[in-house]
Design an enzyme around this catalytic site. Structure first.
Site, PDB file in Angstrom:
ATOM      1  CB  SER A  56      -0.908   0.008   1.234  1.00  0.00           C
ATOM      2  OG  SER A  56      -1.699  -1.149   1.254  1.00  0.00           O
ATOM      3  N   GLY A  57       1.840   1.346   0.885  1.00  0.00           N
ATOM      4  CA  GLY A  57       2.647   2.561   1.014  1.00  0.00           C
ATOM      5  C   GLY A  57       3.564   2.773  -0.178  1.00  0.00           C
ATOM      6  CD  GLU A  73       6.354  -7.088  -3.510  1.00  0.00           C
ATOM      7  OE1 GLU A  73       6.209  -6.030  -2.882  1.00  0.00           O
ATOM      8  OE2 GLU A  73       6.557  -8.197  -2.949  1.00  0.00           O
ATOM      9  CB  CYS A 114      -3.455  -4.168   2.362  1.00  0.00           C
ATOM     10  SG  CYS A 114      -5.158  -3.611   2.188  1.00  0.00           S
ATOM     11  CB  CYS A 172      -7.206  -5.158   4.529  1.00  0.00           C
ATOM     12  SG  CYS A 172      -5.672  -4.477   5.129  1.00  0.00           S
ATOM     13  CE  LYS A 176     -10.207  -7.883   7.697  1.00  0.00           C
ATOM     14  NZ  LYS A 176      -9.190  -7.232   8.486  1.00  0.00           N
ATOM     15  CB  ALA A 203      15.691  -4.536  -3.900  1.00  0.00           C
ATOM     16  CE1 TYR A 231      -7.472  -3.360  14.434  1.00  0.00           C
ATOM     17  CE2 TYR A 231      -5.565  -3.533  15.868  1.00  0.00           C
ATOM     18  CZ  TYR A 231      -6.538  -2.762  15.260  1.00  0.00           C
ATOM     19  OH  TYR A 231      -6.583  -1.414  15.472  1.00  0.00           O
ATOM     20  CB  ILE A 232      -4.526 -11.320  13.067  1.00  0.00           C
ATOM     21  CG1 ILE A 232      -4.051 -10.141  12.197  1.00  0.00           C
ATOM     22  CG2 ILE A 232      -4.484 -12.618  12.269  1.00  0.00           C
ATOM     23  CD1 ILE A 232      -2.664 -10.269  11.609  1.00  0.00           C
ATOM     24  CD  GLU A 261      -9.884  -8.199  11.622  1.00  0.00           C
ATOM     25  OE1 GLU A 261     -10.262  -7.020  11.663  1.00  0.00           O
ATOM     26  OE2 GLU A 261      -8.970  -8.589  10.848  1.00  0.00           O
ATOM     27  NE  ARG A 266       1.501 -11.684  25.388  1.00  0.00           N
ATOM     28  CZ  ARG A 266       2.655 -11.295  24.855  1.00  0.00           C
ATOM     29  NH1 ARG A 266       3.697 -12.119  24.867  1.00  0.00           N
ATOM     30  NH2 ARG A 266       2.789 -10.117  24.306  1.00  0.00           N
ATOM     31  CB  THR A 285      -4.140  -0.488   4.443  1.00  0.00           C
ATOM     32  OG1 THR A 285      -3.713  -1.835   4.514  1.00  0.00           O
ATOM     33  CG2 THR A 285      -4.200  -0.037   3.001  1.00  0.00           C
ATOM     34  CG  HIS A 327     -36.259   6.975  13.961  1.00  0.00           C
ATOM     35  ND1 HIS A 327     -35.687   6.369  15.065  1.00  0.00           N
ATOM     36  CD2 HIS A 327     -37.516   6.482  13.855  1.00  0.00           C
ATOM     37  CE1 HIS A 327     -36.581   5.565  15.610  1.00  0.00           C
ATOM     38  NE2 HIS A 327     -37.699   5.610  14.888  1.00  0.00           N
ATOM     39  CD  GLU A 354     -32.528   6.931  15.712  1.00  0.00           C
ATOM     40  OE1 GLU A 354     -33.195   7.979  15.778  1.00  0.00           O
ATOM     41  OE2 GLU A 354     -33.025   5.844  15.382  1.00  0.00           O
TER      42      GLU A 354
HETATM   43  P1  NDP Z   1      -1.615  -7.502  17.566  1.00  0.00           P
HETATM   44  O1  NDP Z   1      -0.391  -6.800  17.986  1.00  0.00           O
HETATM   45  O2  NDP Z   1      -2.882  -6.765  17.385  1.00  0.00           O
HETATM   46  O3  NDP Z   1      -1.888  -8.710  18.569  1.00  0.00           O
HETATM   47  C1  NDP Z   1      -0.906  -9.661  18.868  1.00  0.00           C
HETATM   48  C2  NDP Z   1      -1.432 -10.530  19.961  1.00  0.00           C
HETATM   49  O4  NDP Z   1      -0.537 -11.606  20.183  1.00  0.00           O
HETATM   50  C3  NDP Z   1      -1.573  -9.783  21.275  1.00  0.00           C
HETATM   51  O5  NDP Z   1      -2.763 -10.214  21.875  1.00  0.00           O
HETATM   52  C4  NDP Z   1      -0.346 -10.234  22.047  1.00  0.00           C
HETATM   53  O6  NDP Z   1      -0.564 -10.280  23.432  1.00  0.00           O
HETATM   54  C5  NDP Z   1      -0.154 -11.647  21.554  1.00  0.00           C
HETATM   55  N1  NDP Z   1       1.219 -12.113  21.590  1.00  0.00           N
HETATM   56  C6  NDP Z   1       2.324 -11.463  21.149  1.00  0.00           C
HETATM   57  N2  NDP Z   1       3.425 -12.212  21.324  1.00  0.00           N
HETATM   58  C7  NDP Z   1       3.017 -13.370  21.905  1.00  0.00           C
HETATM   59  C8  NDP Z   1       3.682 -14.544  22.327  1.00  0.00           C
HETATM   60  N3  NDP Z   1       4.990 -14.686  22.179  1.00  0.00           N
HETATM   61  N4  NDP Z   1       2.946 -15.526  22.873  1.00  0.00           N
HETATM   62  C9  NDP Z   1       1.619 -15.387  23.015  1.00  0.00           C
HETATM   63  N5  NDP Z   1       0.929 -14.304  22.623  1.00  0.00           N
HETATM   64  C10 NDP Z   1       1.609 -13.309  22.065  1.00  0.00           C
HETATM   65  O7  NDP Z   1      -1.173  -8.269  16.253  1.00  0.00           O
HETATM   66  P2  NDP Z   1      -1.963  -8.982  15.115  1.00  0.00           P
HETATM   67  O8  NDP Z   1      -1.036 -10.023  14.625  1.00  0.00           O
HETATM   68  O9  NDP Z   1      -3.331  -9.376  15.521  1.00  0.00           O
HETATM   69  O10 NDP Z   1      -2.088  -7.824  14.034  1.00  0.00           O
HETATM   70  C11 NDP Z   1      -0.926  -7.075  13.643  1.00  0.00           C
HETATM   71  C12 NDP Z   1      -1.290  -5.689  13.280  1.00  0.00           C
HETATM   72  O11 NDP Z   1      -1.914  -5.677  12.006  1.00  0.00           O
HETATM   73  C13 NDP Z   1      -2.313  -5.021  14.202  1.00  0.00           C
HETATM   74  O12 NDP Z   1      -1.720  -4.453  15.323  1.00  0.00           O
HETATM   75  C14 NDP Z   1      -2.948  -4.016  13.308  1.00  0.00           C
HETATM   76  O13 NDP Z   1      -2.200  -2.845  13.333  1.00  0.00           O
HETATM   77  C15 NDP Z   1      -2.887  -4.673  11.934  1.00  0.00           C
HETATM   78  N6  NDP Z   1      -4.183  -5.269  11.576  1.00  0.00           N
HETATM   79  C16 NDP Z   1      -5.254  -4.455  11.415  1.00  0.00           C
HETATM   80  C17 NDP Z   1      -6.478  -4.960  11.081  1.00  0.00           C
HETATM   81  C18 NDP Z   1      -7.639  -4.051  10.923  1.00  0.00           C
HETATM   82  O14 NDP Z   1      -7.435  -2.855  10.780  1.00  0.00           O
HETATM   83  N7  NDP Z   1      -8.871  -4.547  10.959  1.00  0.00           N
HETATM   84  C19 NDP Z   1      -6.678  -6.385  10.876  1.00  0.00           C
HETATM   85  C20 NDP Z   1      -5.489  -7.168  11.092  1.00  0.00           C
HETATM   86  C21 NDP Z   1      -4.295  -6.605  11.419  1.00  0.00           C
HETATM   87  P3  NDP Z   1      -0.559  -8.926  24.339  1.00  0.00           P
HETATM   88  O15 NDP Z   1      -1.901  -8.293  24.159  1.00  0.00           O
HETATM   89  O16 NDP Z   1      -0.349  -9.468  25.714  1.00  0.00           O
HETATM   90  O17 NDP Z   1       0.563  -8.109  23.852  1.00  0.00           O
END
Ligand code: NDP
Length: 457
Positions: A14-15, A34, A42, A47, A50, A113, A177-178, A181, A198, A310, A434, A439
């Site tokens: 994207s960027g 690339e 994305c 995205c 997904k 690259a 997030y991931i 979702e 955790r 993104t 409404h 609202e």
């Molecule tokens: P996140 O950083 O959102 O979440 C990672 C999760 O994994 C956290 O709950 C974290 O725990 C846990 N974790 C990290 N390391 C370990 C480990 N070693 N053992 C066990 N648990 C662990 O990352 P995601 O991978 O879900 O997504 C990456 C990024 O991508 C997001 O931050 C977001 O910016 C982007 N994204 C955006 C979306 C959207 O806009 N809808 C959709 C998907 C991704 P803890 O909370 O304790 O740190």
């Protein structure tokens, strides 16, 4: 003799794509390199696919509700059809991105690259060295996989998009997030789904009402939540994977997915040769104009570890091109970024959480909880939550948090008045539409509760 470019972009996500297109449109001789597919995470494995999968998974909820509106539904789901149609759409988008680069004259090189100095890049496959007035690193990130025995038996979001068959059950590690979702996707498609996290509540950093509302919604959909536990090891056991948890419990799953965060793609790029410094978290260190510690080298998107979203990468790429090739220095404001979690229920947020806002001064909090109208004829008990956080006495709107159908679409529009520093009074002047869920945002009367000097009253 080596070729010389005004701009060499590494990474066509994207960027990088936005920066390359804009720079070329300003007359810069631009090449983009690339190693995988044009479009980046994305478009190819993030995205876009997904959201398509989220749509697919939501039919099961809709079929449930359909009966209360008089429909009889006899539905069957076919995973290979979804994957094939998704692939077609992604190929269409990749072609559109490629055309968008070629139109203003960006050269595309499909290879890896390596930066060989402040003004030079080597193409790994051909060995060609390109001279560059400016280099832009836009290489994105990759899934982080915990270092545990048998980790190779698990998948990440990369592989989840192309599974040959749907597993009968899946264990997803992570609480971000991931994780939520994909839990929504798999559960909606009929897979027995468990999240192992955790921490003690999903989506750390989000407003507490969103976290608890999501937790309830996921559980209603049969998703099992295991807290304060991690995966200790994985072992193949017939067709299943035997998982040993950190508390010693052992259980089999059809598949295991790691959603344990993402890390910037910096390894093997030759950044140290060019004097490009990293942050302590391993991302490329940049200033507000996305310039690295080497003045001729810039970086945008996930590789900079600012906000891995993104639209943020696109804006950073755009402002980089403005700054460097249009004599118009622009710095991205990262302070008010709307974001959505496409789980079920969906979440959309912009601005401060209640806890953050309470530390900033006196605030008022307005909360509405109700059953979304689409569920009122059925027995579905899901609640929708809309929450507005404002400065005391109808002042500036500081945060908005929505959980329920349409949350993402709503929050995009709420972000607009908030970017214009709208106050609660401005919201009140707006006439309601409404019947809608949104609202509620313009019909809040008295605050649900207040914080004065950091204390909830
Ligand atoms: P996140 O950083 O959102 O979440 C990672 C999760 O994994 C956290 O709950 C974290 O725990 C846990 N974790 C990290 N390391 C370990 C480990 N070693 N053992 C066990 N648990 C662990 O990352 P995601 O991978 O879900 O997504 C990456 C990024 O991508 C997001 O931050 C977001 O910016 C982007 N994204 C955006 C979306 C959207 O806009 N809808 C959709 C998907 C991704 P803890 O909370 O304790 O740190």
């Amino acid at each position: 003799m080596s070729r010389t470019f005004d701009l060499v972009v590494i990474g066509a996500g994207s960027g990088g794509v936005r920066a390359a297109r804009m720079a070329a449109s300003y007359g810069a001789k631009t090449v983009i390199i690339e190693e995988y597919r044009v479009g980046g995470t994305c478009v190819i494995r993030g995205c876009v696919p997904k959201k398509l999968f989220v749509y697919a998974s939501r039919f099961s909820d809709l079929f449930d509700v359909a009966q209360s509106f008089g429909w009889q539904v006899d539905a069957r789901f076919d995973w290979p059809t979804l994957v094939a149609n998704k692939d077609k759409e992604i190929a269409r988008l990749e072609a559109a991105y490629t055309a968008g680069l070629e139109k203003p004259g960006v050269e595309i090189i499909h290879d890896r690259a390596v930066v060989t100095g402040p003004n030079s890049v080597r193409i790994v496959g051909t060995g060609e060295v390109l001279e560059a007035k400016h280099i832009l690193i836009a290489t994105g990130g990759h899934p982080k996989i915990p270092n545990i025995p048998g980790a190779e038996l698990g998948i990440s979001s990369n592989e989840a998009f192309d599974l040959k068959t749907l597993p009968h059950s899946i264990l997803i590690e992570g609480g971000g997030y991931i994780a939520v979702e994909f839990a929504t996707i798999f559960a909606g498609l009929g897979v027995h789904t468990t999240i192992i996290y955790r921490g003690d509540c999903l989506l750390r950093g989000f407003d507490e009402d969103m976290r608890h509302g999501l937790e309830a919604g996921l559980q209603t959909r049969g998703i099992k939540l295991i807290y304060q536990t991690t995966i200790a090891s994985l072992k193949q056991q017939g067709a299943d994977i035997s998982v040993t948890f950190s508390d010693g419990v052992v259980a089999p799953f059809g598949a295991v997915m790691f959603a344990t965060g993402r890390a910037p793609n910096v390894r093997g790029l030759g950044l140290e040769t060019a004097g490009v410094e990293l942050t302590h978290a391993g991302a490329i260190k940049v200033d507000k104009y996305s310039q690295t510690t080497t003045p001729s080298i810039y970086a945008v998107g996930d590789v900079t570890g600012r906000a891995a979203l993104t639209p943020v990468a696109i804006r950073e790429g755009w402002y980089f091109a403005e700054t460097v090739f249009n004599n118009n220095p622009l710095a991205v404001d990262h302070s008010l970024i709307p974001t959505a979690v496409f789980a079920e229920p969906e979440i959309g947020v912009v601005g401060l959480t209640e806890i953050e806002a309470a530390t900033h001064g006196n605030i008022d909090v307005y909360v509405a909880r109700f059953r979304p109208m689409i569920n009122t004829l059925s027995t579905k008990s899901d609640r929708m939550i809309l929450k507005l956080i404002t400065e005391a006495d109808e002042g500036k709107v500081l945060g908005c948090h929505i959980l329920g159908p349409g949350a993402a679409e709503m929050i995009q529009l709420v972000a607009l008045p908030m970017a214009m520093n709208a106050t609660k009074k401005d919201f009140d002047r707006t006439i309601a539409l409404h019947p809608s869920a949104a609202e509620e945002l313009v019909t809040f009367k008295a605050p649900t509760y207040r914080y004065r000097n950091g204390v909830k009253v």
